[in-house]
Design a protein around this motif. Structure first.
Motif, PDB file in Angstrom:
ATOM      1  N   HIS A   1       0.847  -1.191   0.000  1.00  0.00           N
ATOM      2  CA  HIS A   1       0.000   0.000   0.000  1.00  0.00           C
ATOM      3  C   HIS A   1       0.886   1.246   0.000  1.00  0.00           C
ATOM      4  O   HIS A   1       2.104   1.144  -0.184  1.00  0.00           O
ATOM      5  CB  HIS A   1      -0.959  -0.007   1.184  1.00  0.00           C
ATOM      6  CG  HIS A   1      -0.309  -0.308   2.500  1.00  0.00           C
ATOM      7  ND1 HIS A   1       0.665   0.480   3.069  1.00  0.00           N
ATOM      8  CD2 HIS A   1      -0.484  -1.345   3.359  1.00  0.00           C
ATOM      9  CE1 HIS A   1       1.040  -0.027   4.216  1.00  0.00           C
ATOM     10  NE2 HIS A   1       0.377  -1.139   4.420  1.00  0.00           N
ATOM     11  N   HIS A   2       0.264   2.400   0.199  1.00  0.00           N
ATOM     12  CA  HIS A   2       0.919   3.698   0.060  1.00  0.00           C
ATOM     13  C   HIS A   2       1.774   4.086   1.273  1.00  0.00           C
ATOM     14  O   HIS A   2       2.299   5.187   1.330  1.00  0.00           O
ATOM     15  CB  HIS A   2      -0.183   4.749  -0.171  1.00  0.00           C
ATOM     16  CG  HIS A   2       0.290   6.144  -0.433  1.00  0.00           C
ATOM     17  ND1 HIS A   2       1.351   6.448  -1.283  1.00  0.00           N
ATOM     18  CD2 HIS A   2      -0.162   7.343   0.035  1.00  0.00           C
ATOM     19  CE1 HIS A   2       1.523   7.758  -1.314  1.00  0.00           C
ATOM     20  NE2 HIS A   2       0.623   8.329  -0.528  1.00  0.00           N
ATOM     21  N   PHE A   3       1.953   3.180   2.221  1.00  0.00           N
ATOM     22  CA  PHE A   3       2.681   3.483   3.446  1.00  0.00           C
ATOM     23  C   PHE A   3       3.852   2.517   3.653  1.00  0.00           C
ATOM     24  O   PHE A   3       3.820   1.671   4.548  1.00  0.00           O
ATOM     25  CB  PHE A   3       1.741   3.433   4.656  1.00  0.00           C
ATOM     26  CG  PHE A   3       0.767   4.572   4.721  1.00  0.00           C
ATOM     27  CD1 PHE A   3       0.936   5.595   5.641  1.00  0.00           C
ATOM     28  CD2 PHE A   3      -0.308   4.636   3.847  1.00  0.00           C
ATOM     29  CE1 PHE A   3       0.045   6.660   5.692  1.00  0.00           C
ATOM     30  CE2 PHE A   3      -1.204   5.688   3.887  1.00  0.00           C
ATOM     31  CZ  PHE A   3      -1.028   6.710   4.815  1.00  0.00           C
ATOM     32  N   PRO A   4       4.907   2.627   2.853  1.00  0.00           N
ATOM     33  CA  PRO A   4       6.067   1.734   3.024  1.00  0.00           C
ATOM     34  C   PRO A   4       6.663   1.805   4.423  1.00  0.00           C
ATOM     35  O   PRO A   4       7.245   0.825   4.899  1.00  0.00           O
ATOM     36  CB  PRO A   4       7.065   2.246   1.977  1.00  0.00           C
ATOM     37  CG  PRO A   4       6.250   2.969   0.971  1.00  0.00           C
ATOM     38  CD  PRO A   4       5.097   3.553   1.731  1.00  0.00           C
ATOM     39  N   GLN A   5       6.509   2.959   5.091  1.00  0.00           N
ATOM     40  CA  GLN A   5       7.084   3.106   6.432  1.00  0.00           C
ATOM     41  C   GLN A   5       6.447   2.157   7.440  1.00  0.00           C
ATOM     42  O   GLN A   5       7.032   1.854   8.481  1.00  0.00           O
ATOM     43  CB  GLN A   5       6.990   4.548   6.928  1.00  0.00           C
ATOM     44  CG  GLN A   5       5.587   5.102   7.162  1.00  0.00           C
ATOM     45  CD  GLN A   5       5.034   5.823   5.964  1.00  0.00           C
ATOM     46  OE1 GLN A   5       5.280   5.438   4.830  1.00  0.00           O
ATOM     47  NE2 GLN A   5       4.279   6.894   6.213  1.00  0.00           N
ATOM     48  N   TRP A   6       5.241   1.643   7.130  1.00  0.00           N
ATOM     49  CA  TRP A   6       4.588   0.705   8.041  1.00  0.00           C
ATOM     50  C   TRP A   6       5.240  -0.674   8.010  1.00  0.00           C
ATOM     51  O   TRP A   6       4.857  -1.553   8.798  1.00  0.00           O
ATOM     52  CB  TRP A   6       3.109   0.596   7.721  1.00  0.00           C
ATOM     53  CG  TRP A   6       2.322   1.817   8.104  1.00  0.00           C
ATOM     54  CD1 TRP A   6       2.813   2.973   8.635  1.00  0.00           C
ATOM     55  CD2 TRP A   6       0.910   2.011   7.979  1.00  0.00           C
ATOM     56  NE1 TRP A   6       1.806   3.875   8.847  1.00  0.00           N
ATOM     57  CE2 TRP A   6       0.630   3.320   8.457  1.00  0.00           C
ATOM     58  CE3 TRP A   6      -0.135   1.221   7.506  1.00  0.00           C
ATOM     59  CZ2 TRP A   6      -0.671   3.842   8.467  1.00  0.00           C
ATOM     60  CZ3 TRP A   6      -1.427   1.732   7.529  1.00  0.00           C
ATOM     61  CH2 TRP A   6      -1.680   3.024   8.014  1.00  0.00           C
ATOM     62  N   ALA A   7       6.207  -0.866   7.136  1.00  0.00           N
ATOM     63  CA  ALA A   7       6.956  -2.134   7.131  1.00  0.00           C
ATOM     64  C   ALA A   7       7.750  -2.298   8.420  1.00  0.00           C
ATOM     65  O   ALA A   7       8.211  -3.390   8.744  1.00  0.00           O
ATOM     66  CB  ALA A   7       7.883  -2.196   5.920  1.00  0.00           C
TER      67      ALA A   7
END
Length: 242
Positions: A214-220
């Protein structure tokens, strides 16, 4: 760390960067503000505006800071860096709203056409928001109810979006001032992959793909945080103003 989103929803700094809290345990001091009209910040009486928000973020840079911007927050971060380039130790742009500089890519053109249709056709605000969220790969957690979707749809239509030339000018400042730049995308969107590549090229930086659906790679979480720590440490030898 400057979050994206549109005014009037539950979007806020801590929600957008919750997975980065672990970086504080590694010794990094994190400043994660709520942009005007977002989270706990008051309504500024104007639409989302990258330059107006950027002036506020520039005040938070102190004597020098690593600047991170996600989505529309990427525009805000660029505006802040143009005001105080000497205080920016590095710039990280996560799937930034810089699609206009990558229109040579079919996937980007398709997304922009879809967003233009969503804004121009007589959809309800909630349906408009739903269509834009789907186009950009925004998780449904940011549109959990009709009120949030309606507010988001209205805000999207009012938002002040900079021109392509403005975007290129801000990136040129990064390059001229030798500010280390890292552009990051997830691997689910051909549109954002093309955008981060164009961003890195225009700003004289590098791009990286962090797996994300999704649009939030930082949530990895941990994988993304390692990228951040490594990049900041590498850029740490640069003194503000160099």
């Amino acid at each position: 760390m400057v979050h994206g989103g549109a005014q009037g929803t539950s979007s806020a700094g801590h929600a957008n960067f919750h997975a980065q809290e672990a970086l504080g345990g590694e010794g990094w001091q994190l400043i994660v503000p709520d942009r005007p009209g977002h989270g706990k910040s008051s309504d500024p009486g104007r639409p989302d505006d990258a330059e107006a928000d950027g002036a506020l973020v520039a005040e938070l840079l102190g004597e020098g800071a690593h600047l991170v911007g996600h989505s529309f927050g990427g525009l805000v971060a660029l505006a802040a860096s143009a005001i105080r380039p000497e205080a920016v130790l590095s710039m990280t742009l996560i799937e930034p709203a810089l699609l206009k500089i990558a229109t040579g890519a079919p996937a980007v053109r398709k997304t922009l056409f879809g967003m233009a249709a969503a804004m121009l056709l007589p959809f309800s605000p909630a349906n408009r928001a739903h269509k834009v969220m789907k186009l950009l790969g925004i998780p449904e957690v940011f549109g959990r109810d009709e009120a949030d979707l309606t507010s988001l749809g209205n805000s999207l239509r009012r938002a002040k979006l900079p021109s392509k030339q403005w975007m290129l000018d801000q990136l040129a400042i990064l390059k001229k001032c030798n500010i280390p730049l890292l552009a990051i995308s997830g691997d689910a969107s051909a549109c954002f992959i093309a955008t981060v590549k164009a961003t890195a090229a225009a700003g004289g930086g590098n791009f990286l793909i962090v797996p994300s659906q999704h649009h939030f790679p930082q949530w990895a979480g941990a994988p993304f945080n390692k990228v951040m720590s490594d990049f900041w440490r590498e850029a740490g030898g640069r003194s503000a103003g160099d």
